[in-house]
Write an enzyme that holds these catalytic residues in place. Structure first.
Site, PDB file in Angstrom:
ATOM      1  N   GLU A 226       0.851  -1.194   0.000  1.00 13.86           N
ATOM      2  CA  GLU A 226       0.000   0.000   0.000  1.00 13.86           C
ATOM      3  C   GLU A 226       0.884   1.241   0.000  1.00 13.86           C
ATOM      4  OE1 GLU A 226      -3.177   0.145   2.923  1.00 13.86           O
ATOM      5  OE2 GLU A 226      -3.385   2.310   2.677  1.00 13.86           O
ATOM      6  N   ARG A 304      -7.509   2.616  13.155  1.00  9.45           N
ATOM      7  CA  ARG A 304      -8.355   1.426  13.018  1.00  9.45           C
ATOM      8  C   ARG A 304      -8.318   0.585  14.296  1.00  9.45           C
ATOM      9  NH1 ARG A 304     -11.489  -0.999   9.069  1.00  9.45           N
ATOM     10  NH2 ARG A 304     -10.949   0.500   7.475  1.00  9.45           N
ATOM     11  N   GLU A 706     -10.252  -8.314   4.272  1.00 10.28           N
ATOM     12  CA  GLU A 706      -9.524  -8.357   5.540  1.00 10.28           C
ATOM     13  C   GLU A 706     -10.272  -9.015   6.710  1.00 10.28           C
ATOM     14  OE1 GLU A 706      -9.118  -3.986   5.086  1.00 10.28           O
ATOM     15  OE2 GLU A 706      -7.215  -4.344   6.096  1.00 10.28           O
TER      16      GLU A 706
HETATM   17  N1  MTE Z   1      -5.970 -11.678  -1.324  1.00  6.85           N
HETATM   18  C1  MTE Z   1      -4.907 -12.040  -2.071  1.00  6.85           C
HETATM   19  N2  MTE Z   1      -4.958 -13.189  -2.755  1.00  6.85           N
HETATM   20  N3  MTE Z   1      -3.789 -11.265  -2.124  1.00  6.85           N
HETATM   21  C2  MTE Z   1      -3.686 -10.093  -1.411  1.00  6.85           C
HETATM   22  O1  MTE Z   1      -2.662  -9.416  -1.480  1.00  6.85           O
HETATM   23  N4  MTE Z   1      -4.786  -8.536   0.160  1.00  6.85           N
HETATM   24  C3  MTE Z   1      -5.788  -8.415   1.209  1.00  6.85           C
HETATM   25  C4  MTE Z   1      -7.145  -8.886   0.709  1.00  6.85           C
HETATM   26  N5  MTE Z   1      -7.036 -10.171   0.096  1.00  6.85           N
HETATM   27  C5  MTE Z   1      -4.802  -9.690  -0.602  1.00  6.85           C
HETATM   28  C6  MTE Z   1      -5.953 -10.523  -0.620  1.00  6.85           C
HETATM   29  C7  MTE Z   1      -5.935  -7.049   1.715  1.00  6.85           C
HETATM   30  S1  MTE Z   1      -4.875  -6.520   2.896  1.00  6.85           S
HETATM   31  C8  MTE Z   1      -6.923  -6.221   1.280  1.00  6.85           C
HETATM   32  S2  MTE Z   1      -7.110  -4.685   1.907  1.00  6.85           S
HETATM   33  C9  MTE Z   1      -7.872  -6.642   0.240  1.00  6.85           C
HETATM   34  O2  MTE Z   1      -7.607  -7.943  -0.250  1.00  6.85           O
HETATM   35  C10 MTE Z   1      -7.813  -5.641  -0.905  1.00  6.85           C
HETATM   36  O3  MTE Z   1      -8.610  -5.988  -1.962  1.00  6.85           O
HETATM   37  P1  MTE Z   1     -10.185  -5.643  -2.030  1.00  6.85           P
HETATM   38  O4  MTE Z   1     -10.351  -4.286  -1.458  1.00  6.85           O
HETATM   39  O5  MTE Z   1     -10.476  -5.741  -3.456  1.00  6.85           O
HETATM   40  O6  MTE Z   1     -10.845  -6.690  -1.175  1.00  6.85           O
HETATM   41  N1  HPA Z   2      -7.552   0.628   5.866  1.00 11.86           N
HETATM   42  C1  HPA Z   2      -6.575   0.160   5.064  1.00 11.86           C
HETATM   43  N2  HPA Z   2      -5.713   0.928   4.480  1.00 11.86           N
HETATM   44  C2  HPA Z   2      -5.806   2.241   4.693  1.00 11.86           C
HETATM   45  C3  HPA Z   2      -6.793   2.781   5.512  1.00 11.86           C
HETATM   46  C4  HPA Z   2      -7.718   1.931   6.126  1.00 11.86           C
HETATM   47  O1  HPA Z   2      -8.628   2.339   6.854  1.00 11.86           O
HETATM   48  N3  HPA Z   2      -6.610   4.112   5.542  1.00 11.86           N
HETATM   49  C5  HPA Z   2      -5.539   4.340   4.767  1.00 11.86           C
HETATM   50  N4  HPA Z   2      -5.057   3.234   4.250  1.00 11.86           N
HETATM   51 MO1  MOS Z   3      -5.130  -4.017   3.127  1.00 11.98          MO
HETATM   52  S1  MOS Z   3      -4.003  -4.003   4.831  1.00 11.98           S
HETATM   53  O1  MOS Z   3      -6.006  -2.574   3.614  1.00 11.98           O
HETATM   54  O2  MOS Z   3      -4.016  -3.513   1.987  1.00 11.98           O
END
Ligand code: MTE
Ligand code: HPA
Ligand code: MOS
Length: 750
Positions: A226, A304, A706
């Site tokens: 990120e 958070r 998450e």
């Molecule tokens: N799933 C896979 N296969 N690989 C990833 O890197 N990241 C996770 C989750 N699932 C991740 C994953 C995290 S930390 C987040 S925030 C969300 O996917 C982000 O994707 P989304 O917002 O589309 O769910």
């Molecule tokens: N969640 C995950 N990533 C983030 C957030 C949050 O609330 N704010 C900024 N980056």
């Molecule tokens: Mo997920 S820790 O918000 O990339």
């Protein structure tokens, strides 16, 4: 529908950063980084390294045309160290050479000297020294004193969770290609294309429109990309910009583990009060967050933690305080759950301790206090569409919680060598970036004259299946088959000012933007159809690629319709802009309505402990999860399973340790243990809770990335349960991870 990437993944045809064909003349970067954790007056002799044949240039902070600063929230992190270093692995220079091998040889020739300073690796010492990233923040609801008056039981204790390596399969990397007039195209394995673009522009001192960031896919991010994909991208950009040559860098696993930040270790000191009927009356907790050497995303992660400190429960009187402490380790960063799992662990520890002291089972306290409709969160939001008790009850129905507890008890009465343990984990997770202004997204949809569709969004595919979901949204709106649609790379020139794909909101935010754009296009197409068919446009539908008039299928196909629209000069491209409605937060009062909605669930975890060796097996994890109306149960269940295993790994085996000098001990896959096929639960069952979904979730399909990470907690507490069955004198310290070694040590009956 299957994940659209499964075929190319399986055949090894998916294109990751290192699969991009290299242009002729491409140079390679390697980071020279600090060998010590804390020092001033650093002096570096590059002479011999520079003389090595094939070394093109060694770039330091002196070569930066703009500002030597990459801190996204607080400007406290240089790209390259100047006179001081603050952690082992801190970038000092970029060696640019004709090959990576030459760069590696050059690195060995660099001579480093400095005045070494004391390295602080313990955040508690940092707290004593008042070495904070930012002032502590506090959330309050009700009055602790009032809660105390009503409490029959008052429990005081501490808990601790460790760091966690992201271990994305694809390590950090970037490839910068110079363009005309000083512009750059930048390929990066990042979750935040705009962050990379913005910081690059600041470092180079050029405007954002000169930098195009393009992301095809990531081999995993998990939060680790990120913010922390940025420095590597910026470094190769700097080199490409100055040398006018393509420059590429991919971190070795070892360098990636040494140089990048991890999940924040947290410790907590809590007091929990319960009345005789087991209602939690108050919860007072102070967290210490180990931020590492600079702020990175720590302030947002701290936030958070504050938001999730009351877990899945209603607690009328709460006081939650978080200190973010600066230590001499790599800056810790986003990791799936973003500070919430750490908060959940503290509260579940307090509840477990209370249950032990009262002499009851923790589930009695858990169930009694689950959130209910119209309860207030400590941050002022009123809980609606609450599924906490619902998911628990459904879990009980499908997985017979009571019976399982009895089975465990019976087993333990009949066995001494093996003991079983069981625990329940309720989940409640808020969906939206806690920073309200980040909750927006855009999509660009083109319909080509042959009827095919191209979609660009700000969402980044990192294995979570967001591209599949974007396709599903478009098919759903247009009424055409999925193979007509292509999801383009995530590109800052096509979709600008993106928020990172994070906070589990990627599908919600970008999906809604796609929905808006497609809906606008559909409106125009219906107008075209209405002209052909001489009927009002509200009588037109498109189903399975055919135009329907008054619900009757016509001869007009989608392709024909598009062709006619094109000939009629209808606008066949559209941009969608979405922002999450209704959310707000007032930081001066620490109150508001920060989340679009919450995700709920209940997990039951059972383990079997070998009381001779201290090793344990995870027998089962059974989950009832609130997907809303899942638009892709296959992908969503995959997310649950992945998050669960990642959570289990964090709490049972993954151990990040630094020595006193700030050197990472677990810096390779031989010394850092993650779950493998032998250590995952023998049985995982995920059941979807039947609910209406939520109007702010894309097509009522709730965010899933998450939240299920939290389910990993159950295994930790189930192991405690099994240890207690063997050793009644055992008093847990609530320190994670519960490694097999630790379980073994807990069996001695003193
Ligand atoms: N799933 C896979 N296969 N690989 C990833 O890197 N990241 C996770 C989750 N699932 C991740 C994953 C995290 S930390 C987040 S925030 C969300 O996917 C982000 O994707 P989304 O917002 O589309 O769910
Ligand atoms: N969640 C995950 N990533 C983030 C957030 C949050 O609330 N704010 C900024 N980056
Ligand atoms: Mo997920 S820790 O918000 O990339």
């Amino acid at each position: 529908m299957k994940n659209i990437d499964s075929k190319s993944h399986l055949r090894g045809e998916s294109i990751y950063l290192d699969d991009i064909p290299e242009l002729q003349g491409t140079l390679f970067g390697l980071v020279y980084n600090s060998p010590i954790a804390h020092a001033k007056n650093i002096k570096i002799n590059y002479k011999k390294a520079k003389e090595l044949s094939g070394v093109i240039k060694i770039l330091t902070y002196k070569d930066i045309p703009g500002k030597n600063q990459i801190g996204a929230i607080i400007p406290d992190e240089p790209l390259f160290a100047e006179s001081e270093v603050h952690f082992i692995g801190q970038p000092i220079a970029l060696i640019v050479a004709e090959s990576e091998r030459i760069a590696r040889n050059a690195k060995k020739l660099i001579e480093f000297s400095a005045d070494e300073l004391t390295a602080i690796t313990d955040p508690k010492i940092a707290k004593k020294n008042k070495s904070f990233i930012l002032p502590p923040r506090t959330f309050k609801l009700g009055k602790i004193e009032k809660g105390k008056e009503k409490s029959e039981y008052i429990i005081k204790g501490t808990s601790e969770t460790g760091g966690q390596e992201h271990l994305y399969l694809e390590t950090q990397g970037s490839y910068a290609v110079p363009k005309e007039n000083g512009a750059l195209t930048l390929y990066s394995s990042t979750q935040g294309a705009t962050s990379v673009q913005k910081i690059t522009s600041q470092i180079l001192g050029i405007s954002m429109n000169q930098i195009e960031v393009d992301v095809n896919r990531l081999g995993g991010g998990f939060g680790g990309k990120e913010d922390q994909a940025t420095p590597w991208a910026v470094m190769v950009s700097l080199a490409a910009f100055l040398l006018k040559k393509p420059v590429k860098m991919i971190l070795s696993r070892h360098d990636d583990m040494r140089m990048t930040g991890k999940r924040h270790p947290y410790s907590a000191e809590y007091t929990l009060g319960l009345s005789k009927d087991l209602k939690i009356q108050f919860y007072e907790v102070e967290f210490i967050q180990d931020a590492g050497a600079s702020s990175d995303l720590s302030p947002a992660i701290m936030e958070r933690t504050l938001f999730h400190a009351a877990g899945s429960y209603f607690i009328p009187n709460t006081k939650i305080k978080v200190f973010s402490c600066r230590t001499n380790t790599p800056p810790n960063t986003a990791f799936r759950g973003f500070g919430a799992p750490q908060a959940f662990f503290a509260l579940e520890s307090a509840i477990q301790q209370a249950a032990d002291e009262i002499g009851i089972n923790a589930y009695e306290i858990q169930y009694t206090n689950l959130l209910q409709e119209n309860d207030e969160f400590p941050y002022g939001q009123i809980a609606t569409q609450v599924e906490a008790k619902h998911s628990w009850k459904v879990a009980n129905k499908f997985f017979s919680i009571k019976k399982q507890f009895e089975k465990v008890r019976k087993f333990n009465n009949e066995n001494t060598k093996l003991k079983k343990g069981i625990a329940i984990t309720p989940l409640c997770f808020g969906i939206s970036f806690t920073n309200t202004m980040m909750n927006h997204a855009r999509a660009l949809v083109h319909i080509y004259q042959d009827g095919s569709v191209g979609i660009s969004t700000g969402a980044i595919e990192m294995g979570q299946g967001v591209n599949t979901k974007m396709k599903q949204v478009a098919t759903h709106i247009f009424g055409i088959s999925i193979d007509k649609i292509k999801i383009e790379t995530t590109n800052t020139t096509r979709v600008a000012n993106t928020s990172p794909t994070a906070a589990s909101s990627g599908a919600d935010l970008n999906g809604n933007a796609v929905k808006i754009a497609c809906t606008d296009l559909l409106k125009r197409l219906k107008q075209t159809a209405s002209e052909i068919l001489e009927v009002k446009s509200n009588k037109i539908k498109i189903i399975d690629g055919f135009v329907y008039k008054n619900n009757i299928k016509t001869e007009i196909t989608w392709n024909k319709l598009i062709n006619t629209a094109f000939i009629n000069k209808v606008k066949l491209s559209e941009k969608g802009h979405y922002l999450t409605p209704e959310i707000w937060f007032d930081k001066t009062k620490e109150k508001g309505h920060p989340f679009a909605y919450h995700v709920y669930g209940t997990a039951i975890s059972t383990v079997t402990l070998d009381t001779i060796r201290g090793i344990y097996d995870i027998d089962s994890v059974e989950i009832v999860h609130d997907f809303g109306q899942s638009m892709n149960l296959l992908i969503d269940k995959g997310q649950i399973e992945g998050a669960l295993i990642q959570g289990i790994g964090w709490l049972t085996m993954e151990e990040i340790r630094f020595d006193k000098g700030g050197r990472l001990l677990a810096n390779s896959l031989s010394s850092y243990k993650v779950p493998d096929i032998n250590s995952v639960p023998k049985y995982v069952k995920v059941k979807a809770l039947k609910t209406k979904g939520h109007k702010h979730a894309i097509l009522k399909s709730k965010a899933v990335g998450e939240p299920p990470f939290i389910y990993g907690l159950g295994v930790y507490f189930a192991v405690l349960d099994a240890i207690k069955a063997y050793n009644p004198n055992f008093k847990p310290d609530f320190v994670a991870p519960m490694t097999h070694e630790k379980a073994f040590m807990s069996l001695s009956r003193k």
